[in-house]
Design a protein around this motif. Structure first.
Motif, PDB file in Angstrom:
ATOM      1  N   MET A  27       0.842  -1.200   0.000  1.00 40.12           N
ATOM      2  CA  MET A  27       0.000   0.000   0.000  1.00 40.12           C
ATOM      3  C   MET A  27       0.880   1.255   0.000  1.00 40.12           C
ATOM      4  O   MET A  27       0.552   2.247  -0.662  1.00 40.12           O
ATOM      5  CB  MET A  27      -0.928  -0.013   1.219  1.00 40.12           C
ATOM      6  CG  MET A  27      -1.911  -1.173   1.230  1.00 40.12           C
ATOM      7  SD  MET A  27      -3.029  -1.186   2.651  1.00 40.12           S
ATOM      8  CE  MET A  27      -4.147   0.135   2.201  1.00 40.12           C
ATOM      9  N   GLY A 251      -1.547  -5.369  -1.482  1.00 45.52           N
ATOM     10  CA  GLY A 251      -1.475  -4.028  -0.911  1.00 45.52           C
ATOM     11  C   GLY A 251      -1.529  -2.964  -1.989  1.00 45.52           C
ATOM     12  O   GLY A 251      -2.251  -1.962  -1.865  1.00 45.52           O
ATOM     13  N   TRP A 255      -4.754  -0.316  -2.774  1.00 42.24           N
ATOM     14  CA  TRP A 255      -4.612   1.146  -2.847  1.00 42.24           C
ATOM     15  C   TRP A 255      -5.165   1.686  -4.163  1.00 42.24           C
ATOM     16  O   TRP A 255      -5.851   2.704  -4.192  1.00 42.24           O
ATOM     17  CB  TRP A 255      -3.148   1.538  -2.683  1.00 42.24           C
ATOM     18  CG  TRP A 255      -2.967   3.020  -2.560  1.00 42.24           C
ATOM     19  CD1 TRP A 255      -2.727   3.918  -3.557  1.00 42.24           C
ATOM     20  CD2 TRP A 255      -3.055   3.792  -1.356  1.00 42.24           C
ATOM     21  NE1 TRP A 255      -2.647   5.190  -3.054  1.00 42.24           N
ATOM     22  CE2 TRP A 255      -2.836   5.152  -1.703  1.00 42.24           C
ATOM     23  CE3 TRP A 255      -3.276   3.459  -0.015  1.00 42.24           C
ATOM     24  CZ2 TRP A 255      -2.853   6.160  -0.754  1.00 42.24           C
ATOM     25  CZ3 TRP A 255      -3.286   4.475   0.924  1.00 42.24           C
ATOM     26  CH2 TRP A 255      -3.073   5.809   0.550  1.00 42.24           C
TER      27      TRP A 255
END
Length: 361
Positions: A27, A251, A255
């Motif tokens: 992320m 991740g 996002w």
């Protein structure tokens, strides 16, 4: 206050473990605009290997498991999957700005299971040397299919009611607008006829999806053959390394999916942030029932909670796109992958702390 501190301490400790740390790192990379990427074929290969590993491990354990020990948590998993969809149909679907079709597609994904989140939970428990039943992977299809089928059937029935209402108001013009007999909802064909074969079609599509197919074939190999040597020499050593790469990818994907939520109602954001915790509690409750009747382990309760808290990121979206093409994928994929999956994975320490307090390891 002590309970809150215990959970908070456990969460902080778990965030430093490889599984959750790689998710956060992914992320962070995406938020900084990094060009880092893993090719799609490599991603699919990793997912298939992880699911084969989970399936084979479950199959090997099922061979030696007591039928009742498996049946009770499996029944609980199916019931939880259905309950999640039914609760969502009374909450998210009724919120302002949420269409019935998009809402049901979303709750269907949240009722289904994320294989990667389940694998992450297993890795976390393995790292802490906490015992859980090996057949846990066999519970995946019970919850996953129950939720997807329930959501799609409810959505199809909602479409039929809407088409029938249009037809009754507009007469033959309404029938033409709704698609008439050729569309399967109007004319002389009854609504019950529209649903003939629907369940079979949903089950077929679900089992043909790559995730379920890999899991089921792994389960069958574990149950009916002797894959123990290749399982121990190849799949087990690779498991944690491949999972860390998958968490990094997830991740970054999570996002990027957050931007899709800007296109839909804020209700999806609220649901995606809170639903995993509520659903995890449902799974925890089902696990406690199984613990009471069959001696289901505390680790098993944790993994059942993780399954319930998770939202499908592999098998669910293609199934929804095929069964409900009219639904807005920005809503259900954005809510599921963008927020639901990170919340579910980051909540793993919560279920570990709760099980430790209620049951003990």
């Amino acid at each position: 206050m002590d309970i809150v501190m215990t959970i908070a301490t456990t969460v902080v400790e778990q965030l430093q473990k490889p599984t959750l740390a790689f998710l956060i790192a992914g992320m962070l990379l995406a938020s900084l605009g990094s060009k880092f990427e893993v090719p799609e074929p490599v991603y699919k290969f990793i997912v298939i290997l992880l699911l084969l590993k989970v399936g084979m491990g479950a199959g090997i354990s099922v061979r030696e498991a007591d039928l009742m020990s498996l049946l009770v948590p499996a029944l609980g998993a199916g019931v939880v999957g259905i309950l999640i969809v039914l609760i969502g149909s009374r909450t998210l679907v009724r919120l302002r700005g949420v269409s019935e079709l998009d809402g049901l597609a979303t709750v269907g994904l949240f009722g289904a299971v994320s294989a990667s989140t389940l694998a992450a939970g297993m890795a976390v428990l393995d790292d802490q040397q906490l015992y859980y039943e090996g057949f846990i992977g066999a519970l995946y299809p019970f919850m996953d299919i129950a939720a997807l089928v329930t959501a799609i059937v409810l959505a199809k029935l909602a479409q039929a009611r809407k088409a029938t209402a249009i037809q009754s108001v507009g007469g033959t013009g309404g029938a033409a607008l709704a698609g008439g007999p050729a569309g399967g909802v109007g004319g002389s064909a009854p609504i019950g006829g529209m649903d003939k074969g629907l369940l079979g079609g949903i089950l077929t599509d679900t089992f043909r999806s790559p995730a379920i197919s890999a899991l089921v074939i792994g389960l069958a190999l574990g149950m009916f053959s002797q894959p123990d040597s290749v399982y121990k020499s190849f799949y087990e050593p690779l498991f944690r390394g491949l999972l860390s790469v998958l968490m990094l990818i997830m991740g970054m994907e999570a996002w990027s999916r957050l931007s899709e939520l800007r296109k839909v109602a804020h209700a999806y954001v609220l649901y995606a942030l809170t639903a995993p915790l509520v659903h995890g509690l449902l799974g925890f409750g089902a696990g406690l029932v199984a613990h009471h009747f069959t001696g289901f382990s505390a680790g098993g309760v944790v993994l059942l909670s993780i399954m319930a808290a998770s939202s499908s990121d592999i098998s669910g979206p293609p199934t929804m796109r095929g069964a409900l093409p009219e639904a807005n994928s920005s809503a259900y994929v954005g809510a599921s992958t963008g927020l639901g999956t990170p919340v579910a994975i980051l909540s793993i320490p919560v279920w570990i702390a709760l099980a430790e307090m209620v049951i003990g390891f």
